[in-house]
Enzyme design. Structure first.
Site, PDB file in Angstrom:
ATOM      1  N   ASN A  54      -1.902 -22.117   2.612  1.00  0.00           N
ATOM      2  CA  ASN A  54      -3.077 -22.833   3.094  1.00  0.00           C
ATOM      3  C   ASN A  54      -3.573 -23.702   1.954  1.00  0.00           C
ATOM      4  OD1 ASN A  54      -3.245 -21.565   5.677  1.00  0.00           O
ATOM      5  ND2 ASN A  54      -4.113 -19.763   4.696  1.00  0.00           N
ATOM      6  N   HIS A 103      -6.648 -22.706  -6.834  1.00  0.00           N
ATOM      7  CA  HIS A 103      -5.463 -22.623  -7.696  1.00  0.00           C
ATOM      8  C   HIS A 103      -4.227 -22.648  -6.792  1.00  0.00           C
ATOM      9  CE1 HIS A 103      -3.770 -21.120 -11.676  1.00  0.00           C
ATOM     10  NE2 HIS A 103      -2.719 -21.222 -10.879  1.00  0.00           N
ATOM     11  N   HIS A 108      -1.367 -21.840  -4.717  1.00  0.00           N
ATOM     12  CA  HIS A 108      -0.730 -20.564  -4.403  1.00  0.00           C
ATOM     13  C   HIS A 108      -0.458 -20.483  -2.906  1.00  0.00           C
ATOM     14  CE1 HIS A 108      -4.834 -19.625  -3.124  1.00  0.00           C
ATOM     15  NE2 HIS A 108      -4.355 -18.572  -2.474  1.00  0.00           N
ATOM     16  N   GLN A 135       1.095 -17.348   0.183  1.00  0.00           N
ATOM     17  CA  GLN A 135       1.138 -15.922   0.470  1.00  0.00           C
ATOM     18  C   GLN A 135       2.421 -15.568   1.214  1.00  0.00           C
ATOM     19  OE1 GLN A 135      -2.654 -13.951   1.608  1.00  0.00           O
ATOM     20  NE2 GLN A 135      -3.449 -16.030   1.871  1.00  0.00           N
TER      21      GLN A 135
END
Length: 359
Positions: free
Chosen positions: A170, A181, A183, A185
């Site tokens: 996202n 930051h 990233h 999942q």
């Protein structure tokens, strides 16, 4: 690929990945998870699907100031974070606030069926740079990420209780991101979730009738048309699909049959990284600032069955429409499941095609 594995003090795992050797002096990080992690599932009788409940997620990190960024490397006891300092490219660790975990137990009693929310939720930090972005990473860094997704999928499969692994990102406050930051999942489910299950059923039906991979044929048709193609390389293609539900929706697909991350060879990873980077650079070039999206990677399930019709691919769902208006899901999408798109895929593809993706 270079890897180092750690056990955090709270029992969660941490894996570091790099294109270069990782120093032996790097140690585990300091931040610890809350103690009341115990999500559960409840069965939705009408939709025929599981819903996860994890009320403690309401306390997760929300737009922290830079000095309290939990994904910034730190070995300072006063400012603990998830990551240690040192030279490495990508970090993967167990989510502190998981919706699914191997530790789930004893679900609350309810008149609908319940069960422990067994599974796994991992955070994948793409870079140590808090101001960075997936699309601005070097190509070999993105190739490493594709290999990391493969390694994580294989490791989760080895548990024996995981049936589907979904890697996603996202990006942007517009899609609900609370920590900027760069990233993504990984969610590892004890069942095949409804969206990929429906796609898998259609892929299996097509393969059974034709002996061919549906998405490979669709990608070939898009390539022949050229009308909506954003990138076309020797091993991968990116395009705005003719069936797009969102304005600026884009798909990234290997051109040859590949069921999962682990099945990619080096040439396919390299070209898939170039296709992925091209889409992301076009998004930011069009928006002239970080472009919000959900990126989801679909692959074959881990149910012990052969899935010859399944094709690894990424789907991008950007909420942006035009003039800074956002596409939120409304009555027909949420209540009926039928999307209404106010923009033609061809028009949005032309806008993206006009943006130079300068590497």
């Amino acid at each position: 690929m270079y890897i180092r594995e750690f056990a955090k003090r709270d029992g969660r795992h941490l894996s570091l990945y790099s294109r270069r050797p990782i120093a032996d002096t790097i140690g585990p990080s300091l931040l610890e998870a809350p103690a009341d992690v115990n999500p559960h599932l409840r069965w939705h009788p009408l939709r025929g699907e599981w819903v996860a409940y994890a009320a403690y997620r309401q306390t997760r990190t929300f737009h922290p100031p830079p000095e309290y960024n939990p994904f910034a490397p730190s070995d300072h006891p006063g400012h603990p974070t998830e990551l240690p300092p040192g030279d490495y490219d990508i970090a993967v660790f167990d989510n502190r606030f998981p919706a699914l975990t191997a530790l789930a137990h004893d679900p609350p009693a309810c008149w609908v069926e319940t069960r422990p929310a067994q599974g796994q939720c991992e955070v994948v930090v793409f870079s140590q740079d808090p101001q960075g972005a997936l699309g601005r990473l070097p190509l070999d860094h993105i190739e490493l990420l594709l290999e990391v997704w493969a390694r994580r999928s294989e490791r989760l499969a080895a548990r024996g209780d995981i049936r589907y692994v979904l890697a996603f990102e996202n990006r942007g406050a517009e899609v609900g991101v609370t920590l900027h930051h760069p990233h993504g999942q990984i969610y590892a489910y004890p069942f095949v979730p409804p969206v990929p299950a429906r796609s898998l059923a259609n892929e299996a039906d097509y393969f059974g009738r034709t002996g061919r991979v549906l998405l490979c044929d669709l990608a070939a048709a898009e390539a022949d048309s050229g009308q909506r193609v954003l990138y076309r390389g020797p091993e991968a293609i990116a395009f705005v699909p003719a069936w797009a539900r969102y304005p600026y929706e884009a798909w990234v697909v290997p051109t040859a049959p590949v069921a999962a991350f682990a099945a990619l060879d080096g040439a396919q990873r390299a070209d898939l990284a170039r296709a992925l980077k091209t889409v992301l650079l076009k998004y930011d070039g069009l928006w002239q600032r970080p472009f919000p999206y959900l990126m989801a990677w679909y692959q074959a399930p881990l149910d012990g069955q052969a899935h010859p019709g399944c094709q690894l691919h990424a789907e991008f769902y950007p909420p942006y429409r035009s003039a800074d208006r956002l596409k939120y899901l409304a009555g027909t999408e949420l209540a009926a499941g039928m999307f209404a798109n106010d923009a033609l895929p061809e028009d949005k593809a032309r806008e993206l095609q006009a943006v130079d993706a300068i590497f």
